[in-house]
Scaffold this active site. Structure first.
Site, PDB file in Angstrom:
ATOM      1  N   GLY A  46       7.897   9.414  55.204  1.00 13.99           N
ATOM      2  CA  GLY A  46       6.716   9.847  55.089  1.00 13.99           C
ATOM      3  C   GLY A  46       7.571  11.611  54.776  1.00 13.99           C
ATOM      4  CD  GLN A  51       8.379  17.611  54.655  1.00 14.02           C
ATOM      5  OE1 GLN A  51       7.508  16.698  54.619  1.00 14.02           O
ATOM      6  NE2 GLN A  51       9.394  16.943  54.491  1.00 14.02           N
ATOM      7  CG  LEU A  91      11.825  13.626  52.231  1.00 14.93           C
ATOM      8  CD1 LEU A  91      10.866  13.415  51.634  1.00 14.93           C
ATOM      9  CD2 LEU A  91      13.489  13.046  51.289  1.00 14.93           C
ATOM     10  CG  HIS A 132       9.943  14.314  61.045  1.00 12.03           C
ATOM     11  ND1 HIS A 132      11.443  15.012  61.273  1.00 12.03           N
ATOM     12  CD2 HIS A 132      10.169  15.041  60.137  1.00 12.03           C
ATOM     13  CE1 HIS A 132      11.736  15.679  60.392  1.00 12.03           C
ATOM     14  NE2 HIS A 132      11.217  15.347  59.366  1.00 12.03           N
ATOM     15  CD  GLU A 133       7.107  13.671  58.133  1.00 13.91           C
ATOM     16  OE1 GLU A 133       6.655  14.119  57.470  1.00 13.91           O
ATOM     17  OE2 GLU A 133       7.962  12.911  57.843  1.00 13.91           O
TER      18      GLU A 133
HETATM   19 NI    NI Z   1      10.690  15.690  57.471  1.00 12.58          NI
END
Ligand code: NI
Length: 164
Positions: A46, A51, A91, A132-133
């Site tokens: 994801g 990000q 990430l 989470h995203e």
């Molecule tokens: Ni994340």
């Protein structure tokens, strides 16, 4: 298509709220393609727009269930009371993992890459990935929700990690 650089924890852009996407543009289409490419390159499942430094309500998810999910302006709600407790990575927080409690089932209302509305029910790991995203779009990292300590990922385990 291009691989974009992934912002890391400590970068203030990861703590900001994202803005709604009003219309699909060539720029946003390119962004979506780049986000998938960047996510696959980093072995993630994801990736959210902040990000890669873009404060828009957009994330992509591919947990290997055969669907490449594109979520624009998502609204996510828990379905039922059941929760799941499990390991999570990100990430933007390389080499770390931690235990986070998430809803077991969620309902997602979002727009796809053609700005078409859809509703999706997700459970288990897919529900975790979407949750989470979605937090990323609100400037929240999972590190704020970790129960106990943030752990170092052991190198040998890296291939088995599912990093969202
Ligand atoms: Ni994340």
């Amino acid at each position: 298509m291009a691989i974009r650089s992934i912002r890391k924890i400590g970068d203030s852009i990861l703590e900001k709220k994202c803005k709604e996407i009003k219309e699909m543009t060539d720029k946003t289409r390119d962004l979506i393609q780049d986000m998938f490419e960047t996510m696959y390159d980093a072995n993630g499942v994801g990736l959210a727009a902040p990000q890669v430094g873009i404060l828009k309500q957009l994330f992509v998810v591919d947990i290997g269930d055969g669907v490449r999910y594109v979520c624009i302006n998502p609204k996510i709600e828990a379905v039922g009371e059941e929760e799941q407790c499990g390991e999570e990575g990100c990430l933007s927080v390389p080499g770390k993992e931690g235990i986070v409690t998430r809803p077991m089932k969620i309902e997602v209302k979002a727009l796809d890459q053609n700005m078409q509305e859809y509703t999706l029910e997700a459970s288990g790991f897919l529900a975790r990935a979407f949750s989470h995203e979605n937090d990323h779009l609100n400037g929240i990292l999972y590190t704020e929700k970790v129960e106990g300590e943030l752990e170092d990922v052991v190198y040998e385990e890296l291939d088995e990690e599912e990093v969202i």
